[in-house]
Design a protein around this motif. Structure first.
Motif, PDB file in Angstrom:
ATOM      1  N   SER A 162       0.698  -1.125  -0.042  1.00 44.99           N
ATOM      2  CA  SER A 162       0.086   0.021  -0.066  1.00 44.99           C
ATOM      3  C   SER A 162       0.704   1.405   0.043  1.00 44.99           C
ATOM      4  N   ALA A 163       1.991   1.129  -0.763  1.00 43.74           N
ATOM      5  CA  ALA A 163       2.957   2.466  -0.593  1.00 43.74           C
ATOM      6  C   ALA A 163       3.257   2.935   0.862  1.00 43.74           C
ATOM      7  N   GLN A 164       3.204   1.943   1.755  1.00 48.43           N
ATOM      8  CA  GLN A 164       3.720   2.601   2.950  1.00 48.43           C
ATOM      9  C   GLN A 164       5.232   2.927   3.184  1.00 48.43           C
ATOM     10  N   SER A 165       5.617   3.834   3.911  1.00 52.25           N
ATOM     11  CA  SER A 165       7.082   4.110   4.169  1.00 52.25           C
ATOM     12  C   SER A 165       7.323   3.451   5.508  1.00 52.25           C
ATOM     13  N   TYR A 166       8.542   2.725   5.714  1.00 53.34           N
ATOM     14  CA  TYR A 166       8.879   2.378   6.978  1.00 53.34           C
ATOM     15  C   TYR A 166      10.192   2.608   7.280  1.00 53.34           C
ATOM     16  N   ARG A 167      10.594   2.548   8.792  1.00 56.79           N
ATOM     17  CA  ARG A 167      11.651   2.792   9.401  1.00 56.79           C
ATOM     18  C   ARG A 167      12.324   1.470   9.882  1.00 56.79           C
ATOM     19  N   LYS A 186       6.421   2.426  11.244  1.00 59.93           N
ATOM     20  CA  LYS A 186       5.620   2.889   9.964  1.00 59.93           C
ATOM     21  C   LYS A 186       5.581   4.385  10.145  1.00 59.93           C
ATOM     22  N   ILE A 187       6.275   4.999   9.102  1.00 59.68           N
ATOM     23  CA  ILE A 187       6.377   6.388   8.938  1.00 59.68           C
ATOM     24  C   ILE A 187       5.530   6.884   7.748  1.00 59.68           C
TER      25      ILE A 187
END
Length: 273
Positions: A14-19, A186-187
């Protein structure tokens, strides 16, 4: 923590960004192998590119960008000067860029070499994750990586990528440099960590500049003296804050030479010449 890993798998599409937060242990002095520095590094990715950088430095810089108050810099969490760099990876272009600061200059060094991995038939459970071993000779060291195919991220700490999964654990043969994945967050988006208007130089030029570094008063951007903590903090123009005990510095005869000595970069770099 492991529920976060499950959520990562379910929502990656879902095109999430992660750290991905790595605990980094480094032995900075080849003559003192029992001396170990522990710091924390972030690997942020949006599925198209990633940034690898020091967690404490970014937190400090983010606060200062808003307040412009030197006190926020002096009171912020410390980080090791060797870890001021930023690694940018562009997945589609298969490019890796190394950024750092030297005095007042922002530096860019494009990486031209990538690890050549050998995937081993060894498997292990690390933090409840199914991992596989891989080895590589890279930049003068032999590396051992444990990666997980559960995660559709072919990335890892520092410049290491190219494995069919996320690097969970990484160390060189001498255990001078070790990375362990300890957290996932999650960012909303990738933070603006890249320096402005960097000057591109060669790796040889960068190493020479770092090896020949000497401290002068012109390198100072600000100072803070805390009588309560018996500490003097010096903000350098490259952004680093060096902290010294006032009592011990009173005993030093040549202050500039002593500060230069303490600000020298490691002689046990993650990349060997």
């Amino acid at each position: 923590m492991y529920k976060l890993f499950f959520l990562l798998i379910m929502s990656m599409a879902s095109a999430q960004s992660y750290r991905f937060v790595y605990e980094y242990k480094m032995k900075p002095d080849t003559a003192k192998k029992d001396s170990v520095i522990t710091d924390y590094m972030n690997l942020d990715t949006d599925g198209k590119k990633s940034y690898f950088y020091n967690s404490a430095k970014q937190e400090r810089d983010s606060v200062y960008a808003v307040t412009r108050n030197f006190k926020d810099l002096f009171q912020a969490k410390s980080y090791d000067q060797n870890l001021s760099y930023i690694i940018e990876k562009d997945y589609s272009k298969k490019k890796v860029n190394f950024y750092d600061n030297f005095k007042t200059v922002n530096i860019l060094i494009p990486e031209t070499e990538s690890p050549k991995w050998k995937i081993e038939k060894e498997f292990a459970k690390i933090n409840d994750m199914n991992c596989q071993k891989a080895t590589a000779s890279y930049k003068g060291r032999t590396w051992e990586a444990w990666f997980s195919k559960d995660y559709p991220v072919n990335d890892g700490p520092y410049k290491f990528n190219g494995l069919p999964g996320l690097v969970i654990r990484l160390n060189d043969a001498e255990n001078d440099h070790t990375f362990n994945l300890i957290q996932i967050k999650k960012i909303n988006t990738l933070p603006p960590v890249l320096p402005k208007s960097p000057k591109q130089i060669s790796l040889a030029e960068y190493r020479k500049a770092m090896a020949n570094y000497s401290f002068t008063n012109e390198d100072i951007e600000g100072m803070d003296v805390s009588k309560q903590d018996s500490r003097v903090s010096i903000r350098l123009k490259d952004g680093y804050v060096a902290k010294f005990g006032t009592d011990e510095m009173k005993k030093v005869q040549k202050l500039d030479e002593e500060i230069t000595k303490r600000l020298k970069r490691t002689d046990n770099s993650i990349e060997r010449n």
